[in-house]
Design a protein around this motif. Structure first.
Motif: not given
Length: 152
Positions: A1-8, A12-25, A27-30
C-alpha cells in the motif's frame, strides 16, 4: 500500500533525504519548508500521513499538530512528529500533542523506513522488512552525517 505523505521541515537537507527514503519505496511525497499554512496545505493535499518536524521557526510541530487536530475536516489525518530530540522527550511531546507517533531523525534509510512502516501499519509488507523490529534510542541528526550518507 502506497501512501501520500506530507513532510514538513525547515531543513532542505532533511526534506531531500526523507523524500528520497519515502519515494524509494513508492510513496508519494509532498514537502513544505515552513509550518505556517500547514493546516490549509493538509486540507488541500489530503495526505494520508503528515511527517512534522518539531523544531521550526514561528510554529513548532506540537502547535501545528494541535491545529490539525482542531479542524473537523482533517483531524483524523495521521500525524507523526519527527525530531532529533531525545526519544523520551519526543515520546512525551507526541503524547501531549495527540500525534499518532514519532520518528527519530536518522540518516539510516532502513531504520527510518522500518519505523515509518511500523507507525503506519505497513510493517512487514515491504520486501525485506522484518516484523518485530524495535527502534533503538534516537541519537542526533548531524548534517555532515546525512551529507556523507547521500554521497556514499
Amino acid at each position: 500500500m502506497k501512501l501520500k505523505v506530507m513532510v514538513i521541515d525547515d531543513s532542505e537537507l532533511v526534506l531531500s533525504v526523507v523524500r528520497s527514503f519515502l519515494s524509494s519505496v513508492g510513496h508519494e511525497v509532498v514537502t513544505r519548508s515552513m509550518a505556517v499554512g500547514t493546516r490549509a496545505a493538509v486540507l488541500r493535499e489530503q495526505p494520508d500521513v503528515v511527517l512534522l518536524d518539531v523544531n521550526m521557526p514561528l510554529l513548532d510541530g506540537a502547535e501545528v499538530c494541535a491545529s490539525i487536530r482542531a479542524h473537523e475536516g482533517i483531524r483524523e489525518t495521521r500525524v507523526l512528529l519527527h525530531s532529533d530530540r531525545p526519544e523520551p522527550e519526543l515520546r512525551e511531546l507526541a503524547r501531549a500533542s495527540r500525534a499518532d507517533g514519532y520518528l527519530c531523525k536518522t540518516a539510516d534509510r532502513e531504520r527510518f523506513l522500518r519505523r515509518f512502516e511500523e507507525l503506519t501499519g505497513l510493517a512487514g509488507r515491504r520486501a525485506g522488512a522484518r516484523a518485530g523490529y524495535v527502534l533503538t534510542a534516537c541519537g542526533g541528526l548531524v548534517a555532515a552525517r546525512l551529507r556523507a550518507e547521500l554521497v556514499s
